[in-house]
Scaffold this active site. Structure first.
Site, PDB file in Angstrom:
ATOM      1  N   ASN A   1     -10.835  -2.565  -6.039  1.00  0.00           N
ATOM      2  CA  ASN A   1     -10.022  -1.620  -6.813  1.00  0.00           C
ATOM      3  C   ASN A   1     -10.640  -1.267  -8.175  1.00  0.00           C
ATOM      4  O   ASN A   1     -10.217  -0.305  -8.812  1.00  0.00           O
ATOM      5  CB  ASN A   1      -8.597  -2.150  -7.022  1.00  0.00           C
ATOM      6  CG  ASN A   1      -7.731  -2.072  -5.788  1.00  0.00           C
ATOM      7  OD1 ASN A   1      -6.823  -2.877  -5.591  1.00  0.00           O
ATOM      8  ND2 ASN A   1      -7.996  -1.098  -4.924  1.00  0.00           N
TER       9      ASN A   1
ATOM     10  N   ASP B   1       0.828  -1.209   0.000  1.00  0.00           N
ATOM     11  CA  ASP B   1       0.000   0.000   0.000  1.00  0.00           C
ATOM     12  C   ASP B   1       0.862   1.260   0.000  1.00  0.00           C
ATOM     13  O   ASP B   1       1.977   1.260   0.514  1.00  0.00           O
ATOM     14  CB  ASP B   1      -0.906  -0.040   1.248  1.00  0.00           C
ATOM     15  CG  ASP B   1      -2.087   0.900   1.125  1.00  0.00           C
ATOM     16  OD1 ASP B   1      -2.309   1.464   0.033  1.00  0.00           O
ATOM     17  OD2 ASP B   1      -2.789   1.085   2.137  1.00  0.00           O
TER      18      ASP B   1
HETATM   19  C1  FPP Z   1      -1.896   0.254  -3.319  1.00  0.00           C
HETATM   20  O1  FPP Z   1      -1.412   1.543  -3.373  1.00  0.00           O
HETATM   21  C2  FPP Z   1      -1.369  -0.494  -4.430  1.00  0.00           C
HETATM   22  C3  FPP Z   1      -2.127  -1.029  -5.427  1.00  0.00           C
HETATM   23  C4  FPP Z   1      -3.588  -0.951  -5.490  1.00  0.00           C
HETATM   24  C5  FPP Z   1      -1.469  -1.724  -6.533  1.00  0.00           C
HETATM   25  C6  FPP Z   1      -0.320  -2.534  -6.110  1.00  0.00           C
HETATM   26  C7  FPP Z   1       0.340  -3.101  -7.272  1.00  0.00           C
HETATM   27  C8  FPP Z   1       1.670  -3.153  -7.431  1.00  0.00           C
HETATM   28  C9  FPP Z   1       2.625  -2.655  -6.426  1.00  0.00           C
HETATM   29  C10 FPP Z   1       2.257  -3.750  -8.623  1.00  0.00           C
HETATM   30  C11 FPP Z   1       1.788  -5.136  -8.848  1.00  0.00           C
HETATM   31  C12 FPP Z   1       2.719  -5.843  -9.670  1.00  0.00           C
HETATM   32  C13 FPP Z   1       2.426  -6.941 -10.381  1.00  0.00           C
HETATM   33  C14 FPP Z   1       3.515  -7.612 -11.049  1.00  0.00           C
HETATM   34  C15 FPP Z   1       1.059  -7.478 -10.509  1.00  0.00           C
HETATM   35  P1  FPP Z   1      -2.474   2.696  -3.531  1.00  0.00           P
HETATM   36  O2  FPP Z   1      -2.567   3.077  -4.960  1.00  0.00           O
HETATM   37  O3  FPP Z   1      -3.747   2.292  -2.877  1.00  0.00           O
HETATM   38  O4  FPP Z   1      -1.788   3.832  -2.714  1.00  0.00           O
HETATM   39  P2  FPP Z   1      -2.516   4.983  -1.920  1.00  0.00           P
HETATM   40  O5  FPP Z   1      -3.251   4.309  -0.798  1.00  0.00           O
HETATM   41  O6  FPP Z   1      -1.368   5.807  -1.460  1.00  0.00           O
HETATM   42  O7  FPP Z   1      -3.407   5.689  -2.876  1.00  0.00           O
END
Ligand code: FPP
Length: 235
Positions: free
Chosen positions: A64, A16
């Site tokens: 998501n 996250d």
């Molecule tokens: C949460 O951060 C992260 C996600 C929803 C996506 C996570 C995915 C990756 C790190 C890459 C995945 C890689 C592969 C190979 C499938 P957020 O966007 O919710 O952060 P925030 O809470 O700060 O908005």
């Protein structure tokens, strides 16, 4: 230093903070996700080197899909980017890839990428790398119940169902529950991740955003895990 003889068998991570990492740097959110993939590369390598036997990464939840379509499209491009460059290293490190989540709703190209990754690594005998994609724990449990009902109707189940029998219907069938759950970015929630499987897991939270999560943080988490007394309800 971490103890070599008490490495958690299964580690699950809620990755996250990609968006906040980017916004705080004045960058578009997708830059956070792009850097998040770099962290995935390093955490997979470091986990496998450490002797962790299963690593489960929460990459995209059933919730998501509520994000802006541009961000969803970007996220859906990440598995391809990751596997294109990383497959040789996964093979070198003997890592076996698996998917937790419902494949149907994922774009065709993501399904294809994951299928190819699974196929290419299916005979590997080292660390199991689970990507939770289009994953939600409540959906997983309901899906398990419905599959169980079908089997019951077909006469494949006799008598009451116990925990061991129920677990076979989950995406994680045959995988031991996570010993350690890590969540980055300072949020103190489970967010519909592995609700059944986390019953006795040790929880470890850090304020660090996922793109900044390094080998040092992984070692800290494992070290803290090794100091815990796991009692599983006993005294
Ligand atoms: C949460 O951060 C992260 C996600 C929803 C996506 C996570 C995915 C990756 C790190 C890459 C995945 C890689 C592969 C190979 C499938 P957020 O966007 O919710 O952060 P925030 O809470 O700060 O908005």
């Amino acid at each position: 230093m971490v103890l070599k003889d008490n490495i958690p068998y299964h580690v699950a991570i809620i990755m996250d903070g990609n968006g906040r990492w980017a916004v705080e740097k004045g960058l578009p959110r997708k830059e956070g996700h792009r850097h998040g993939v770099e962290t995935v590369r390093s955490v997979v390598r470091n986990s496998s080197e450490l002797g962790i036997k299963a690593l489960t990464l929460f990459a995209f939840s059933t919730e998501n899909w509520r994000r802006p379509v541009g961000e969803i499209n970007y996220l859906m491009g990440l598995p391809e980017i990751y596997f294109k460059s990383e497959l040789p290293e996964l093979m070198r490190n003997n890592v076996k890839v698996n998917l937790l989540g419902s494949k149907e709703k994922l774009p065709r190209k993501v399904q294809k990428t994951i299928d190819e990754g699974r196929e290419a690594t299916k005979n590997n005998t080292g660390m199991i790398l689970n990507f939770a994609l289009n994953y939600g724990a409540r959906t997983e449990i309901i899906r398990a119940v419905n599959r169980l009902i079908v089997d019951a109707k077909e006469g494949k189940i006799s008598g009451a169902v116990n925990e061991a029998a129920f677990e076979k219907y989950l995406y994680t069938a045959s995988l031991p529950d996570p010993d350690l759950l890590i969540r980055t970015s300072g949020e103190l929630r489970i967010s519909n991740f592995l609700l059944w499987q986390l019953a006795y897991s040790e929880l470890w939270f850090t304020d660090v955003y996922w793109p900044d999560f390094s080998k040092r943080h992984l070692l800290n988490a494992v070290y803290d895990y090794q100091q815990r007394k796991r009692r599983f309800g006993k005294v």
